[in-house]
Write a protein that holds these residues in place. Structure first.
Motif, PDB file in Angstrom:
ATOM      1  N   ARG A   1       0.852  -1.359  -0.031  1.00 15.84           N
ATOM      2  CA  ARG A   1      -0.038   0.075   0.235  1.00 15.84           C
ATOM      3  C   ARG A   1       0.804   1.391   0.243  1.00 15.84           C
ATOM      4  O   ARG A   1       0.351   2.264  -0.534  1.00 15.84           O
ATOM      5  N   PHE A   2       2.280   1.212   0.527  1.00 14.93           N
ATOM      6  CA  PHE A   2       2.934   2.239   0.543  1.00 14.93           C
ATOM      7  C   PHE A   2       4.253   2.484   0.206  1.00 14.93           C
ATOM      8  O   PHE A   2       4.868   3.315   0.501  1.00 14.93           O
ATOM      9  N   ARG A   3       4.725   1.382  -0.356  1.00 14.16           N
ATOM     10  CA  ARG A   3       5.926   1.212  -0.781  1.00 14.16           C
ATOM     11  C   ARG A   3       6.637   2.379  -1.701  1.00 14.16           C
ATOM     12  O   ARG A   3       7.539   2.708  -1.719  1.00 14.16           O
ATOM     13  N   ASP A   4       5.746   2.863  -2.619  1.00 11.43           N
ATOM     14  CA  ASP A   4       6.150   3.849  -3.464  1.00 11.43           C
ATOM     15  C   ASP A   4       5.297   5.148  -3.408  1.00 11.43           C
ATOM     16  O   ASP A   4       4.957   6.022  -4.107  1.00 11.43           O
ATOM     17  N   ASN A   5       4.623   5.129  -1.976  1.00  8.86           N
ATOM     18  CA  ASN A   5       3.737   6.392  -1.707  1.00  8.86           C
ATOM     19  C   ASN A   5       4.854   7.529  -1.656  1.00  8.86           C
ATOM     20  O   ASN A   5       6.252   7.387  -1.191  1.00  8.86           O
ATOM     21  N   PRO A   6       4.710   8.967  -2.107  1.00  3.83           N
ATOM     22  CA  PRO A   6       5.492   9.952  -2.044  1.00  3.83           C
ATOM     23  C   PRO A   6       6.214  10.153  -0.624  1.00  3.83           C
ATOM     24  O   PRO A   6       7.427  10.595  -0.451  1.00  3.83           O
ATOM     25  N   PHE A   7       5.341   9.853   0.406  1.00  6.11           N
ATOM     26  CA  PHE A   7       5.908  10.066   1.747  1.00  6.11           C
ATOM     27  C   PHE A   7       6.950   9.109   2.325  1.00  6.11           C
ATOM     28  O   PHE A   7       8.027   9.440   2.906  1.00  6.11           O
ATOM     29  N   THR A   8       6.826   7.875   1.508  1.00  6.23           N
ATOM     30  CA  THR A   8       7.688   6.734   1.745  1.00  6.23           C
ATOM     31  C   THR A   8       9.098   7.092   0.748  1.00  6.23           C
ATOM     32  O   THR A   8      10.058   6.818   1.603  1.00  6.23           O
ATOM     33  N   THR A   9       8.993   7.455  -0.352  1.00  7.17           N
ATOM     34  CA  THR A   9      10.049   7.632  -1.280  1.00  7.17           C
ATOM     35  C   THR A   9      10.736   9.282  -1.148  1.00  7.17           C
ATOM     36  O   THR A   9      11.722   9.180  -1.588  1.00  7.17           O
ATOM     37  N   ASN A  10      10.202   9.991  -0.350  1.00  3.42           N
ATOM     38  CA  ASN A  10      10.919  11.174   0.082  1.00  3.42           C
ATOM     39  C   ASN A  10      12.273  11.256   0.239  1.00  3.42           C
ATOM     40  O   ASN A  10      12.431  10.764   1.767  1.00  3.42           O
ATOM     41  N   PRO A  11      13.287  11.782  -0.132  1.00  6.25           N
ATOM     42  CA  PRO A  11      14.752  11.582   0.234  1.00  6.25           C
ATOM     43  C   PRO A  11      14.800  12.624   1.432  1.00  6.25           C
ATOM     44  O   PRO A  11      15.869  12.173   2.087  1.00  6.25           O
TER      45      PRO A  11
ATOM     46  N   LEU B   1      12.647  13.636   3.920  1.00  4.64           N
ATOM     47  CA  LEU B   1      12.073  13.179   5.212  1.00  4.64           C
ATOM     48  C   LEU B   1      11.320  11.981   4.938  1.00  4.64           C
ATOM     49  O   LEU B   1       9.996  12.004   4.697  1.00  4.64           O
ATOM     50  N   PRO B   2      11.844  10.819   4.589  1.00  2.00           N
ATOM     51  CA  PRO B   2      11.088   9.489   4.236  1.00  2.00           C
ATOM     52  C   PRO B   2      10.310   8.999   5.637  1.00  2.00           C
ATOM     53  O   PRO B   2      10.948   9.016   6.620  1.00  2.00           O
ATOM     54  N   ILE B   3       8.804   8.698   5.220  1.00  2.00           N
ATOM     55  CA  ILE B   3       8.010   8.248   6.615  1.00  2.00           C
ATOM     56  C   ILE B   3       8.162   6.770   6.339  1.00  2.00           C
ATOM     57  O   ILE B   3       7.751   6.129   5.144  1.00  2.00           O
ATOM     58  N   LEU B   4       8.896   6.069   7.279  1.00  3.93           N
ATOM     59  CA  LEU B   4       8.968   4.590   7.062  1.00  3.93           C
ATOM     60  C   LEU B   4       8.325   3.842   8.210  1.00  3.93           C
ATOM     61  O   LEU B   4       8.083   2.806   7.983  1.00  3.93           O
ATOM     62  N   TYR B   5       7.823   4.509   9.059  1.00  5.35           N
ATOM     63  CA  TYR B   5       6.983   3.710  10.230  1.00  5.35           C
ATOM     64  C   TYR B   5       5.739   4.695  10.306  1.00  5.35           C
ATOM     65  O   TYR B   5       5.754   5.875  10.282  1.00  5.35           O
ATOM     66  N   TYR B   6       4.675   3.945  10.672  1.00  2.09           N
ATOM     67  CA  TYR B   6       3.226   4.536  11.047  1.00  2.09           C
ATOM     68  C   TYR B   6       2.464   3.665  12.005  1.00  2.09           C
ATOM     69  O   TYR B   6       2.409   2.374  11.836  1.00  2.09           O
ATOM     70  N   ALA B   7       1.819   4.132  12.880  1.00  2.00           N
ATOM     71  CA  ALA B   7       0.881   3.642  13.786  1.00  2.00           C
ATOM     72  C   ALA B   7      -0.102   4.645  14.225  1.00  2.00           C
ATOM     73  O   ALA B   7       0.132   5.504  14.546  1.00  2.00           O
ATOM     74  N   GLY B   8      -1.338   4.113  13.747  1.00  2.00           N
ATOM     75  CA  GLY B   8      -2.504   5.213  14.142  1.00  2.00           C
ATOM     76  C   GLY B   8      -3.790   4.569  14.501  1.00  2.00           C
ATOM     77  O   GLY B   8      -4.275   3.288  14.101  1.00  2.00           O
ATOM     78  N   MET B   9      -4.179   4.884  15.612  1.00  2.00           N
ATOM     79  CA  MET B   9      -5.570   4.726  16.112  1.00  2.00           C
ATOM     80  C   MET B   9      -6.720   5.349  15.728  1.00  2.00           C
ATOM     81  O   MET B   9      -6.669   6.648  15.984  1.00  2.00           O
ATOM     82  N   PRO B  10      -7.760   4.538  14.998  1.00  2.00           N
ATOM     83  CA  PRO B  10      -8.869   5.768  14.711  1.00  2.00           C
ATOM     84  C   PRO B  10      -9.682   6.375  15.658  1.00  2.00           C
ATOM     85  O   PRO B  10      -9.846   5.834  16.779  1.00  2.00           O
ATOM     86  N   LEU B  11     -10.110   7.619  15.355  1.00  2.00           N
ATOM     87  CA  LEU B  11     -10.994   8.269  16.384  1.00  2.00           C
ATOM     88  C   LEU B  11     -12.450   8.115  16.047  1.00  2.00           C
ATOM     89  O   LEU B  11     -12.867   8.572  14.983  1.00  2.00           O
ATOM     90  N   ILE B  12     -13.238   7.490  17.005  1.00  2.00           N
ATOM     91  CA  ILE B  12     -14.476   7.109  16.570  1.00  2.00           C
ATOM     92  C   ILE B  12     -15.537   8.037  17.685  1.00  2.00           C
ATOM     93  O   ILE B  12     -15.171   8.330  18.745  1.00  2.00           O
TER      94      ILE B  12
END
Length: 403
Positions: free
Chosen positions: A99-109, A111-122
């Motif tokens: 889902r994310f390997r070629d995402n612009p945030f992942t490939t940004n030289p 400030l690459p975002i390589l890790y994510y943890a998110g809890m939905p707000l219900i």
């Protein structure tokens, strides 16, 4: 890269998000404290409170992230997270997730975002509005304790959202009540003013009829004319009370001024034009005040007038006391009148609540004057109380905030 799908309840979800009316682009401490704490607990440089809109994500709080307000939803990590609203989504290495390997945030030289943890707000209806998420520029993995803490912090964000929604609802209700109250004020004012002239004509006409036809109108007719005048005067007093009650808002809005208490009380006594055998004792020491003179004058007029009206003694005695401290002016008005039954003291300040007692002329009150007094005192950031011994005295104590 796989763009996030939209939930099947997307329309309702967006309506729920819009109903909170969160302020965009404005930092709020209660949200910023949560993202700061999330980064600290999870040991990540970035933490966000992200709201997922139709085409964009925007950040209610951005701790440590790039100085941007929003991103496109199609590149969103949180857009994927809200599809499983009950679960915390964790991606340890973006480069290994289809889902994310070629995402612009992942490939940004830079400030690459390589890790994510998110809890939905219900919200209370079960709609996922966004996430509380933490991000890292290197691969990472949360411990079970960190995951539990992130979920707990997400619950706090949800409570803030719900509090915001309830406050908005209460503001709407208050505005509706204010609008209705304004209409009632206008209606009462128009009706009262329109009735004053006809009532005055009735009173004058009754006097003219009694004088002009006193030889031809029998005793019963004279009595009926007297009752007509008495009823018109009572209704006129009632209307004046209503007008004074609704005029109290305008009185409170008047400017503060400096004056001395003795001079104010002397003006009130001249205005009341007291004909009864009445002794009014001023405070032994004069006091100089800075406050809303018009409002204080109206309070004293009502209290002194009541002390005279509801008194069955041959000589009326009214004692006025005053003092001040750093924050308040304190006043007491005590009379030797008929008193108030103990079981009616709790109702004395209620609008239109009349007590089963009559004044010196045998008339019953209309339940407006003391309600107006309480309204004025509270508008001046003060309090009023009453104590009484039936048949002996009544004492009103009130204070108003010093300017």
């Amino acid at each position: 890269m796989i763009q996030p799908a939209k939930p099947i309840n997307e329309k309702e979800r967006l309506n729920a998000l819009n109903s909170i009316e969160l302020l965009k682009g404005i930092s709020e401490e209660e949200f910023d404290n949560i993202t700061k704490l999330a980064s600290y607990i999870c040991k990540t440089p970035i933490s966000l409170i992200t709201l997922v809109e139709d085409e964009t994500n925007w950040f209610k709080s951005n701790h440590g992230g790039p100085p941007i307000a929003d991103t496109e939803r199609k590149f969103s990590h949180c857009g994927h997270a809200i599809l499983e609203p009950q679960d915390l989504m964790e991606v340890e290495d973006m480069r290994k997730d289809v889902r994310f390997r070629d995402n612009p945030f992942t490939t940004n030289p830079d400030l690459p975002i390589l890790y994510y943890a998110g809890m939905p707000l219900i919200d209370n209806e079960g709609f996922a509005l966004g996430t509380l998420c933490v991000l890292d520029t290197k691969i990472n993995k949360l411990s079970e304790e960190q995951k539990a803490a992130l979920k707990t912090l997400a619950k706090q964000v949800e409570k803030l959202f719900e509090l915001r929604r309830k406050n908005l609802y209460l503001e709407q209700i208050k505005q509706q009540l204010d609008d209705h109250n304004s209409l009632l004020k206008d209606f009462a004012g128009v009706v009262s003013h329109d009735m004053k002239m006809p009532l005055a004509n009735m009173i004058i006409t009754a006097d003219l009829l009694k004088a002009r036809y006193k030889e031809t109108v029998d005793e019963k007719g004279q009595e009926l004319l007297a009752n007509l005048k008495k009823s018109a005067l009572k209704l006129s007093d009632y209307i004046n009370g209503i007008l004074n009650h609704y005029e109290s808002d305008r009185i409170v809005a008047s400017e503060e001024e400096e004056f001395d208490l003795h001079h104010l009380l002397e003006d009130i006594i001249d205005l009341l034009n007291i004909n009864d055998n009445c002794e009014i004792n001023f405070p032994p020491e004069n006091m100089f005040l800075k406050c809303n003179r018009s409002a204080l004058e109206q309070i004293f007029i009502n209290l002194i007038n009541n002390s005279i009206k509801y008194n069955n003694k041959d000589k009326i005695v009214i004692d006025i006391e005053s003092s001040m401290d750093e924050n308040y002016y304190h006043f007491t008005v005590t009379d030797n009148g008929i008193g108030i039954p103990e079981d009616q003291l709790s109702n004395i300040f209620k609008l239109f609540k009349t007590l089963y007692i009559t004044d010196r002329q045998g008339n019953q009150g209309n339940g407006i004057g003391l309600s107006t007094v309480k309204k004025l005192v509270e508008s001046l950031n003060g309090k009023i109380s009453v104590s009484s011994v039936l048949g002996e005295n009544t004492s009103f104590k009130f204070d108003i905030k010093r300017a």
